[in-house]
Design an enzyme around this catalytic site. Structure first.
Site, PDB file in Angstrom:
ATOM      1  N   SER A  48       0.876  -1.041  -0.184  1.00 46.10           N
ATOM      2  CA  SER A  48      -0.224  -0.110  -0.011  1.00 46.10           C
ATOM      3  C   SER A  48       0.685   1.241  -0.021  1.00 46.10           C
ATOM      4  CB  SER A  48      -0.858   0.097   1.091  1.00 46.10           C
ATOM      5  OG  SER A  48      -2.023  -1.122   1.032  1.00 46.10           O
ATOM      6  N   GLY A  94       0.116  -9.306 -12.281  1.00 47.02           N
ATOM      7  CA  GLY A  94      -0.498 -10.415 -13.542  1.00 47.02           C
ATOM      8  C   GLY A  94       0.287 -10.185 -14.910  1.00 47.02           C
ATOM      9  N   ARG A 119     -35.486 -26.001  -1.573  1.00 50.66           N
ATOM     10  CA  ARG A 119     -35.338 -26.622  -1.341  1.00 50.66           C
ATOM     11  C   ARG A 119     -36.012 -26.573   0.044  1.00 50.66           C
ATOM     12  NH1 ARG A 119     -33.121 -30.365   1.971  1.00 50.66           N
ATOM     13  NH2 ARG A 119     -30.964 -30.656   2.151  1.00 50.66           N
ATOM     14  N   THR A 162      -7.502  -6.471  -1.401  1.00 46.41           N
ATOM     15  CA  THR A 162      -6.132  -6.673  -0.742  1.00 46.41           C
ATOM     16  C   THR A 162      -5.426  -5.282  -1.929  1.00 46.41           C
ATOM     17  OG1 THR A 162      -6.008  -8.619  -0.958  1.00 46.41           O
ATOM     18  CG2 THR A 162      -6.045  -7.409   1.392  1.00 46.41           C
ATOM     19  N   GLU A 204      -5.917  -3.241  -5.775  1.00 47.25           N
ATOM     20  CA  GLU A 204      -6.388  -1.635  -5.594  1.00 47.25           C
ATOM     21  C   GLU A 204      -6.696  -0.944  -4.465  1.00 47.25           C
ATOM     22  OE1 GLU A 204      -6.557  -0.334  -9.019  1.00 47.25           O
ATOM     23  OE2 GLU A 204      -5.179  -2.277  -9.813  1.00 47.25           O
TER      24      GLU A 204
END
Length: 657
Positions: free
Chosen positions: A145, A178, A311, A430, A432
Site C-alpha cells: 500500500s 499479473g 430446497r 486487498t 487495487e
C-alpha cells in the site's frame, strides 16, 4: 405494521439496474452465450492459464477492449462503457476478469493516462488488439500500500541517454504481478526516479521483460508466484531488474520529464501533489474492482436464493408438508439484507461510473488538453471510489460466504460455483488498495473538506484545518432536504412520524452518525496535535477513522438508493425498491444499534422495533426474492450451478426468464 407487495416485473427492474450503459450489458449477456466462456471447474493451473488466455483473445477478437481507448488507436472513447463491460465479466470467469483488467485496465490504462502521444502511438493499438501483452508492476514485497516508498530505482545515465532500472534488494522485487509469470512481454514499472543524484519520487516506466520468443529480457529475472487460493488462471509472477537499461523515452512523461542533459521538469512542483495526481488517473481500477465484486456477489445470491426457494427441510406440523428453506426467517435474514445492500452498492456503482465518465477528459483530445485532476468533482469521486471499493469487496466476501452456508453441503461442491466465487473474490479486499488503508484515506479526505491544506496527509494539517469546520454529511452534500423531499414524493412513509419506517427518521440516523463521528474525530485529533509522538496519536484514533469512513459510505449508498428510486415510475417495482431500501437502511441501523444506543439515539424499545421491522421486511420481500435476483440479468451460463435448477438444467447461454 404489516404490509404486502404486489408482484413486480423483473424486466422493468432490470432496465433500472442496467442504467445508462444498458446496451453494453446486453452485449455482454450475448457474449456469455459463446461456449468459449462457459464456466468450468477442476482444471489444473496450466490448463486454467491456457484457457484464460484463449478467452482473453476471444474478448479482443470481439472488440471488448475497444471501449476505453481513443478512436485513433482502434478504441471507442467510452470510459463508462469500458467499466460496465468489465463489471459484467465479473459474472463469469473471474480469472478472465482479472487478466483483462491487468491487460487493458492497468497496463493499458497506465500508458494511456500517464504517457503522452509518443507512447500512445507506439503501444496502444497493439495493447487493444492483444498483440502486446503487458503487466502493471507497482506492488513490491516490502511495500504494498505504501507506493510512495517503493524501493525500485530508475537512475538516469546522461552518457547513454538511458534509465537504469534496479531492484536493490529482495524486498524491492515486484510481487504478485499479473501476466508476469507466463504471457507478459512489457511491464509498466513504478520506480523512484533519480537524476543528477537527486530523488524525484515515484514515476512510471515502460520496461521490456521478455523477448519475442518469450524468454526473459536481458537482466530481468522472472519467478512464478505459483498456486494461489483462487484466480489460478492468472499468471502472477515476481520481477527483478538487475540494472536493466531502457531508453529515456520509456519514461511515461505526462506529469514529469527528463531531458537529455538529465534536467528534470514537471508541471506539478509539489512532489506529494504530483504523486497523488498520478495515482488519481488510475482511479478507474478501484471502480472496476468494486463493479466486478458486485457482479460476483449477484451470482452468489442468484444461486443461493434459487436453491433456497426450492430446497425443503423439515415438516410443518400444521400441514404435514415439508417447509421451503427460504420461508424460514433465519434463512431470509442470511440473504435478504445482503440482497438489499447489493442493490444499494449497485446504484452507488452506477453513480461512480457516470461520475468517472463525466470527469475524464475526451480521450480523443491531445494529451496537453486533458486535465482530469482539475475537474472540481474529481477528488470527491476518488474518495467515494475508495470507500465503495472497500465496503463493496468486504460485502462480497461476507455475502458469498453467507450464500455458501445457506446452500449447506451443496454449496461446498465446486460444481455449484460458490467455492470458486469465494476463493476468487477473496483477494479483491486487498488489491487495487488494501481496504483498511482505503478507508483511512476516505476519513482523512472527509476531515479536510477536500482542501489543499491536507496535501501531505499529516495529523497536524488535519487538525489545524478541521478545528473550526462544521462537518457536512454525504446526505447533506447530496442535498439532504431535497433528497428527503424526493424520497417522500417517490415513496411516502408507511407510518406515523417517528416510526422506524419513517424516512425522515432513517435519514436522520444516518446523517447524525456520520456527522457525530467526523466531528468527534476532528476534536480528538485537534486536542492531540501538539503531542510529541504524532504517529502514536493517529494510530490510537485509527478505529475512529475507520468507523467514520464506514458511516460516510453507508450514507453514500443510501443516497444512491434514493436517487434510483426517484427514477422509477409509480407501481409495484417502485414499491418493491422502497421496501428494499427500507431493509438496507434498517439493517444498517440494526448492525450499528450498539453505537446508536451509546450515543442516546436508540432506546431499548426502539432497538427492538428496528429488529422487528427488519423481520417484517424480510417476510414482505421474500415472495419476490427471485424477481429481485432475476433483475440482475445473470446469464444462465454464468450461474452454471446445478442447484440453481433443481428440476432440470437449461441449456447454457440463456437468461433467466
Amino acid at each position: 405494521m404489516t404490509h404486502t407487495l404486489d408482484a413486480a416485473d423483473s424486466g422493468i427492474l432490470r432496465d433500472v439496474l442496467d442504467g445508462r450503459w444498458a446496451d453494453v450489458r446486453r452485449e455482454a449477456r450475448e457474449l456469455a452465450k459463446d461456449p468459449r466462456f462457459t464456466v468450468e471447474v477442476g482444471q489444473d493451473t496450466e490448463e486454467q492459464r491456457a484457457r484464460t488466455f484463449e478467452r482473453l483473445a476471444a474478448l479482443a477478437e470481439g472488440g471488448y477492449a475497444r471501449l476505453g481507448f481513443p478512436t485513433r488507436y482502434g478504441g471507442a472513447n467510452d470510459v463508462g462503457g469500458s467499466i460496465t463491460a468489465f463489471e459484467m465479466q465479473g459474472m463469469g470467469d473471474l480469472s478472465l476478469l482479472v487478466k483483462a483488467g491487468v491487460q487493458w485496465g492497468l497496463f493499458g490504462g497506465a500508458i494511456l493516462h500517464l504517457g503522452t502521444e509518443r507512447h500512445h502511438e507506439k503501444y496502444l493499438a497493439d495493447i487493444v488488439s492483444l498483440d502486446l501483452l503487458g503487466c502493471f508492476a507497482m506492488t513490491e514485497t516490502g511495500h504494498g500500500s505504501d507506493v510512495a516508498n517503493v524501493r525500485t530505482t530508475a537512475t538516469f545515465d546522461p552518457d547513454t541517454d538511458e534509465f537504469v532500472v534496479t531492484t536493490p534488494s529482495t524486498s524491492a522485487r515486484k510481487e504478485y504481478i499479473g501476466n508476469a509469470a507466463r504471457d507478459g512481454r512489457v511491464a509498466v514499472v513504478f520506480a523512484q526516479l533519480v537524476t543528477g543524484g537527486e530523488l524525484h519520487g515515484v514515476h512510471a516506466f515502460v520496461v521490456p521483460i521478455r523477448d519475442a520468443d518469450g524468454n526473459p529480457a536481458p537482466n530481468v529475472r522472472i519467478e512464478d508466484c505459483g498456486l494461489k487460493a483462487g484466480l489460478n488462471g492468472v499468471d502472477n509472477g515476481r520481477l527483478y531488474f538487475d540494472d536493466v537499461r531502457i531508453p529515456r523515452d520509456n519514461l511515461l512523461n505526462r506529469y514529469a520529464d527528463v531531458a537529455a542533459d538529465g534536467s528534470y521538469t514537471t508541471p506539478i512542483e509539489n512532489k506529494t501533489a504530483r504523486f497523488f495526481t498520478m495515482l488519481g488517473t488510475l482511479v478507474q481500477g478501484r471502480i472496476s474492482v468494486a463493479g466486478g465484486a458486485g457482479s460476483a456477489t449477484k451470482v452468489a445470491l442468484a444461486i443461493a436464493l434459487r436453491y433456497g426457494n426450492s430446497r425443503k427441510q423439515f415438516e410443518n406440523p400444521a400441514t404435514g408438508d415439508e417447509i421451503t428453506v427460504l420461508d424460514y426467517l433465519g434463512h431470509q435474514r442470511k440473504l435478504l439484507p445482503a440482497l438489499a445492500k447489493t442493490y444499494a452498492l449497485h446504484f452507488a456503482q452506477l453513480e461512480l461510473v457516470a461520475g468517472l465518465d463525466e470527469t475524464t477528459p475526451d480521450l480523443d483530445l491531445p494529451v496537453a488538453e486533458q486535465h482530469p485532476a482539475e475537474h472540481p468533482d474529481r477528488r470527491e469521486l476518488e474518495t467515494r471510489a475508495a470507500g465503495v471499493k472497500a465496503i463493496g469487496t468486504w460485502h462480497a466476501t461476507a455475502t458469498i460466504q453467507a450464500c455458501r452456508e445457506a446452500c449447506g453441503g451443496a454449496g461446498y461442491l465446486a460444481e455449484n460455483r460458490l467455492p470458486g466465487l469465494k476463493a476468487d473474490t477473496d483477494v479483491f479486499t486487498t488489491f487495487e488498495g488494501d481496504n483498511t488503508v482505503l478507508l483511512q484515506l476516505v476519513a482523512k479526505e472527509l476531515l479536510t473538506g477536500y482542501s489543499e491544506h491536507f496535501g501531505n496527509l499529516d495529523l497536524r494539517g488535519t487538525a489545524l484545518f478541521v478545528a473550526d469546520q462544521v462537518v457536512e454529511t454525504v446526505i447533506e452534500r447530496a442535498g439532504g432536504r431535497r433528497l428527503l423531499q424526493r424520497l417522500r414524493d417517490a415513496a411516502p412513509s408507511r407510518s406515523d412520524e417517528g416510526s422506524v419506517f419513517d424516512h425522515d427518521w432513517q435519514i436522520s440516523m444516518f446523517t447524525h452518525r456520520e456527522k457525530h463521528m467526523l466531528e468527534s474525530l476532528a476534536m480528538r485529533l485537534r486536542r492531540a496535535m501538539d503531542a510529541d509522538d504524532q504517529f502514536a496519536v493517529f494510530n490510537a484514533a485509527q478505529d475512529h477513522l475507520l468507523g467514520a469512513a464506514r458511516a460516510h459510505v453507508d450514507g453514500v449508498l443510501l443516497a444512491a438508493f434514493v436517487h434510483a428510486i426517484e427514477q422509477v415510475p409509480a407501481g409495484p417495482e417502485r414499491d418493491l425498491l422502497v421496501s428494499l431500501c427500507d431493509l438496507y437502511a434498517l439493517s444498517t441501523i440494526e448492525a450499528e444499534r450498539g453505537w446508536f444506543a451509546e450515543h442516546g439515539m436508540l432506546t431499548a424499545n426502539r432497538s427492538k422495533a428496528v429488529i422487528a421491522a427488519v423481520n417484517e421486511l424480510c417476510g414482505a420481500i421474500r415472495p419476490q426474492a427471485l424477481t429481485l435476483v432475476d433483475a440482475f440479468g445473470v446469464p444462465d451460463s454464468a450461474i452454471a450451478a446445478p442447484i440453481a435448477w433443481p428440476e432440470d438444467v437449461p441449456e447454457a447461454g440463456g437468461i433467466n426468464p
